[in-house]
Design a protein around this motif. Sequence first.
Motif, PDB file in Angstrom:
ATOM      1  N   ARG A 154       4.395  -8.113 -28.249  1.00 52.04           N
ATOM      2  CA  ARG A 154       3.451  -9.152 -27.815  1.00 52.04           C
ATOM      3  C   ARG A 154       2.587  -9.586 -28.986  1.00 52.04           C
ATOM      4  N   THR A 155       1.984  -8.637 -29.680  1.00 52.77           N
ATOM      5  CA  THR A 155       1.184  -8.930 -30.867  1.00 52.77           C
ATOM      6  C   THR A 155       1.856  -8.261 -32.049  1.00 52.77           C
TER       7      THR A 155
ATOM      8  N   LYS B 232      -5.001  -6.311 -36.232  1.00 53.24           N
ATOM      9  CA  LYS B 232      -4.349  -6.391 -34.929  1.00 53.24           C
ATOM     10  C   LYS B 232      -5.163  -5.662 -33.860  1.00 53.24           C
ATOM     11  N   ASN B 233      -5.570  -4.429 -34.151  1.00 55.46           N
ATOM     12  CA  ASN B 233      -6.321  -3.636 -33.174  1.00 55.46           C
ATOM     13  C   ASN B 233      -7.671  -4.261 -32.845  1.00 55.46           C
TER      14      ASN B 233
ATOM     15  N   GLU C  13      -7.143  -7.229 -30.581  1.00 53.83           N
ATOM     16  CA  GLU C  13      -6.830  -6.756 -29.230  1.00 53.83           C
ATOM     17  C   GLU C  13      -8.100  -6.335 -28.486  1.00 53.83           C
ATOM     18  N   LYS C  14      -9.050  -5.720 -29.194  1.00 54.90           N
ATOM     19  CA  LYS C  14     -10.309  -5.305 -28.566  1.00 54.90           C
ATOM     20  C   LYS C  14     -11.197  -6.502 -28.254  1.00 54.90           C
TER      21      LYS C  14
ATOM     22  N   PRO D  95      -8.985  -9.184 -25.128  1.00 52.93           N
ATOM     23  CA  PRO D  95      -8.006  -8.381 -24.376  1.00 52.93           C
ATOM     24  C   PRO D  95      -7.171  -9.238 -23.422  1.00 52.93           C
ATOM     25  N   TRP D  96      -6.015  -8.698 -23.060  1.00 55.79           N
ATOM     26  CA  TRP D  96      -5.163  -9.331 -22.052  1.00 55.79           C
ATOM     27  C   TRP D  96      -5.706  -8.918 -20.689  1.00 55.79           C
TER      28      TRP D  96
ATOM     29  N   ALA E 195      -5.161 -15.144 -23.811  1.00 51.96           N
ATOM     30  CA  ALA E 195      -5.576 -14.309 -24.951  1.00 51.96           C
ATOM     31  C   ALA E 195      -4.813 -14.705 -26.211  1.00 51.96           C
TER      32      ALA E 195
ATOM     33  N   LYS F  69      -6.492 -16.029 -29.759  1.00 50.68           N
ATOM     34  CA  LYS F  69      -6.223 -15.350 -31.034  1.00 50.68           C
ATOM     35  C   LYS F  69      -5.652 -16.316 -32.069  1.00 50.68           C
TER      36      LYS F  69
ATOM     37  N   PHE G   9       1.309 -13.688 -31.149  1.00 51.61           N
ATOM     38  CA  PHE G   9       0.372 -13.226 -30.129  1.00 51.61           C
ATOM     39  C   PHE G   9       0.945 -13.315 -28.710  1.00 51.61           C
TER      40      PHE G   9
END
Length: 133
Positions: free
Chosen positions: A12-13, A62-63, A66-67, A70-71, A83, A87, A117
């Motif tokens: 996904r990412t 990336k992390n 994601e934070k 979020p999805w 999301a 991004k 993404f």
Amino acid sequence: MFAEIKVITAQRTEFVEITEPVKDIVEKSKVKDGVCFIYVPHTTAGVFINENADEDVATDIKNTLEKLIPWINGYKHIEGNAAAHIKSVLTGNNVAIPIKDGKLTLGRWQGIFFAEFDGGRTRKVYIKILEGV
């Protein structure tokens, strides 16, 4: 000169380094001084330049994204990938790199990354080389 790079992602990412294929395109163009434009024609993907010497940098980016984004189910976009759209706005969909003496003027630790993404997918990256700009 116009060229296209195909990028296949599985997650996904996912960030895929495309520095070498872009360098190859610049070399084949024979342009000594100009600009390399890199453009991603997708609304849930992007392109960015950052450190490529330590892969933990890309993991940290990336992390963190994601934070921050979020999805979750709270977005209004009905396709469920809001999301990814957000991004891609943060990374952007294009970069321009000067060409000097036939080479990209990237910094010592810089690389070019395709940012997925909403994968896995097959994507396109467009490269346009202009001479003397």
